[in-house]
Design an enzyme around this catalytic site. Structure first.
Site, PDB file in Angstrom:
ATOM      1  CD  GLU A   1      -1.634  -2.405   1.504  1.00  0.00           C
ATOM      2  OE1 GLU A   1      -0.496  -2.576   1.997  1.00  0.00           O
ATOM      3  OE2 GLU A   1      -2.418  -3.350   1.308  1.00  0.00           O
TER       4      GLU A   1
ATOM      5  CG  HIS B   1     -10.554  -6.089   7.167  1.00  0.00           C
ATOM      6  ND1 HIS B   1      -9.772  -6.636   8.162  1.00  0.00           N
ATOM      7  CD2 HIS B   1      -9.911  -6.352   6.002  1.00  0.00           C
ATOM      8  CE1 HIS B   1      -8.718  -7.215   7.623  1.00  0.00           C
ATOM      9  NE2 HIS B   1      -8.765  -7.057   6.311  1.00  0.00           N
TER      10      HIS B   1
END
Ligand SMILES: Cc1ncc(C[n+]2csc(CCOP(=O)(O)OP(=O)(O)O)c2C)c(N)n1
Ligand SMILES: [Mg+2]
Lengths: 332, 342
Positions: free
Chosen positions: A64, A133
């Site tokens: 990322e 999440h």
């Protein structure tokens, strides 16, 4: 030109926007984890790789920070990347490039470059994915000048705001609530944009203003509908953009209704509700207030796994109904 | 000049790379630029001491051959990302010291209109996408620029400069991996000056040579004496050819040394005076290059004196330009945060 309007899901609307942009402009391309043959964790990119090939629908390694940096570098050198984070929570790994590089590069270089970058963040709770999440971190990025931060709530806006973001010369961060991906709604064919920085009044009313973001817009509308049965006339504003933020629409609404309720999924304190409240407190609308401002936000805790606990962590329709009713009736 | 009679022909293949590759004029210009970097930084340091420049700065004095050796083989439109220790990279890529001084003085005529200062010095027109305040911050950005080059078929090569300290950041590893899997035209240049602030590479880094890291990303890892211009240029030249041929990235480790402290606050407690003295006396990149140029008859003492004089003048002019330049208007305070749309 008359354009047909069809029912599309929020995810399909995003996909259509990306496809249109890629057809129109060679420089536009997609990057992200498993967005190619897999179609993206939420099937937003779907089969785009078959149409545009792996150079333009580019699977990245699970990197990322590096991936975000590659997108920044491509953007400053002439490309128009759309970078998908698999989950908005992983913004935490890309934060360096987003906050220190993308947001500041134009400024640090005295206007010598622009960073026409779009980042997409599947956000929010309700999928049972638990604490790492399910977060809503838009206010983190909303705090950073140099970025634009938007939260489309409908398929129509998801497409129009994404097309606006792609055309925008500066980095635009889009928070997409995962529970909205399957929601259907009318979406015009072809190219159109929804302006970044403009709120939308979803329902007009005189008794109370609810300012909501993302999925909470729908919950607020449901609550308003319930309360209309009790004779209450509630205005619902979909903020759509948190940076820049549309002060005028909110201030005008509160001047009309004299009451304000902010509803958002992110953790309540130090978030968008505080900003909207302060906006009213600092404006001429303050004098029009007939009751204290009320915020409904996420609980001060991580999102739990158990579905009942998970639901209890973020505002639900009954919470909005009761908060709104109390405000209108002057209970608080 | 009389010395020109010793001009070298390319057939003399036993000569070091630079003397086969570059003309005497070009080599003299390299020397001049190395002096320009050093005197620029001395001038900046002096201006800082006089209170003309605020903030802090990181001087690359002692590392001039590395910056020049890497940039010499690059084309004008090739791009670089640089570091907090980036003055040398900026000059080596073609920047004008006038506008660099102006930037340090916070003036509108500076490369970043006074918004960036030393740590964000850039020269986009010459391909310098900017120094960086974040260790390793520029590495993935260089990979992105190389991706643009490949997709838009511009033929540009991108160099990412970084220090030894940066090789332990995740961004370094992620960036090298992506550059390798996508075979991007990028050159990773680690200027290993032995320390990240106070921490020696022996204490910070698990591998002996940072170039060894290249093996993990399946790219060539090349070690060069960063104080030897020709050696650095040769490695950069080869890496640029490889990049232009579509064969992908290279990691070059340029072993060098910084004479000054890390920044203006350094008390030099982590290294000995003897160590510093040894590098200055025996391995100074400018002295070494000058000696070589003299040996090969490319320049003589008079020529060197002329180079020094002209550099001195350029630095003085640069500082004067910066002093005379206008400061930004307060009314422009929030400009450049977003792109102004006409
Ligand atoms: C991410 C990050 N961590 C720490 C710092 C503080 N810092 C600035 S330069 C530096 C040392 C960097 O060492 P190296 O990469 O070897 O470069 P050098 O200074 O030796 O040129 C440190 C720790 C920073 N700027 N960014
Ligand atoms: Mg170092």
């Amino acid at each position: 030109m008359d354009t047909a309007v069809r029912e599309l899901s929020y995810a399909q609307a995003i996909q259509e926007a990306m496809a249109l942009a890629m057809e129109a402009d060679e420089r536009v391309f997609l990057m992200g984890e498993d967005i190619g043959v897999y179609g993206g964790a939420f099937q937003v990119t779907g089969d785009l790789v078959e149409r545009f090939g792996t150079d333009r629908v580019m699977d990245t390694p699970i990197s990322e920070l590096g991936g975000a940096g590659v997108a920044v570098g491509a953007a400053v050198t002439g490309m128009r990347p759309i970078f998908e984070f698999q989950f908005s929570d992983f913004a935490t790994l890309g934060m360096e490039q987003i906050v220190n590089q993308a947001a500041k590069m134009r400024f640090m270089l005295g206007g010598e470059v622009s960073v026409p970058l779009v980042m997409r963040f599947p956000a929010g709770s309700g999928t049972g994915a638990a604490a790492q999440h399910s977060q809503s971190l838009e206010a983190w990025l909303g705090h950073v000048p140099g970025l634009k931060v938007i939260q489309p709530a409908t398929p129509h806006d998801a497409k129009g705001l994404l097309l606006a973001a792609i055309a925008d010369p500066d980095p635009v961060m889009i928070f997409e609530h995962k529970l909205l991906y399957k929601m259907k709604g009318p979406v015009p064919e072809g190219h159109y944009t929804v302006p970044i920085g403009k709120a939308e009044i979803r329902r007009e009313g005189r008794d109370l203003t609810i300012v909501a973001t993302s999925i909470m817009v729908h919950k607020a509308l449901e609550a308003a509908e319930t309360l209309s049965g009790e004779g209450m006339d509630i205005e619902v504003i979909d903020l759509r953009s948190i940076r820049p933020i549309d002060r005028e629409t909110v201030i005008e609404s509160v001047k009309k209704t004299s009451k304000l309720l902010c509803v958002y999924e992110a953790v309540k304190t130090l978030g968008i509700g505080a900003e909207v409240s302060a906006m009213i407190a600092e404006s001429e609308a303050f004098d029009y207030l007939d009751a204290p401002i009320v915020r409904l936000g996420g609980a001060e805790m991580p999102i739990p796994y158990n579905p009942d606990l998970e639901k209890a962590t973020v505002p639900q329709v009954p919470d909005i109904v009761s908060a709104a009713r109390d405000l209108v009736k002057g209970v608080r | 000049m009389a010395i020109a009679r010793k001009a070298i022909s390319p057939e003399q293949t036993n000569l070091p790379f630079a003397y086969r590759q570059y003309s005497p004029d070009q080599l003299r210009d390299v020397l001049r630029k190395m002096y320009l970097i050093r005197r620029f930084e001395e001038g900046a340091e002096d201006s800082y001491m006089r209170g003309l420049i605020h903030g802090t700065m990181h001087l690359s004095i002692g590392q001039e051959a590395s910056a020049m050796g890497i940039c010499m083989p690059l084309h004008e439109d090739d791009q670089i990302t640089s570091t907090h220790r980036g003055h040398g990279h900026c000059i080596a890529k073609g920047a004008d010291v006038k506008r660099m001084f102006a930037e340090f003085f916070g003036k509108t005529t500076g490369y970043c209109k006074g918004r960036g200062g030393s740590m964000h010095i850039a020269d986009v027109a010459k391909g310098n996408l900017g120094a960086n305040g974040i260790v390793a911050g520029g590495i993935p950005i260089a990979v992105g620029a190389a991706l643009s080059s490949k997709r838009m078929k511009t033929g540009k090569v991108v160099v990412s400069f970084f220090g030894d300290g940066a090789n332990n950041e995740g961004a370094f590893h992620e960036a090298l991996n992506m550059a390798s899997i996508w075979k991007l035209p990028v050159i990773f240049v680690c200027e290993n000056n032995g320390y990240g602030m106070s921490t020696s590479t022996a204490r910070s880094t698990a591998v002996k040579n940072i170039a060894d890291r290249a093996a993990a990303y399946s790219m060539p890892g090349v070690i060069v004496d960063g104080n030897n211009f020709s050696e650095v240029a040769e490695a950069s030249h080869a890496a640029a050819e490889r990049a232009r041929a579509g064969e992908g990235p290279t990691l070059i480790e340029s072993k060098t040394y910084r004479y000054r402290g890390h920044s203006k606050s350094d008390r030099n407690r982590y290294r000995t005076k003897e160590e510093i003295e040894d590098w200055i006396t025996n391995r100074d990149p400018i002295l070494l290059f000058e000696t070589e140029l003299k040996e090969f008859g490319i320049i003589d003492d008079k020529g060197i004196e002329a180079v020094r004089e002209s550099v001195k003048q350029e630095i003085a002019d640069g500082i004067e330009f910066a002093k005379q330049s206008p400061a930004p208007e307060l009314s422009d305070l929030d400009r450049y945060v977003y792109t102004e749309v006409a």
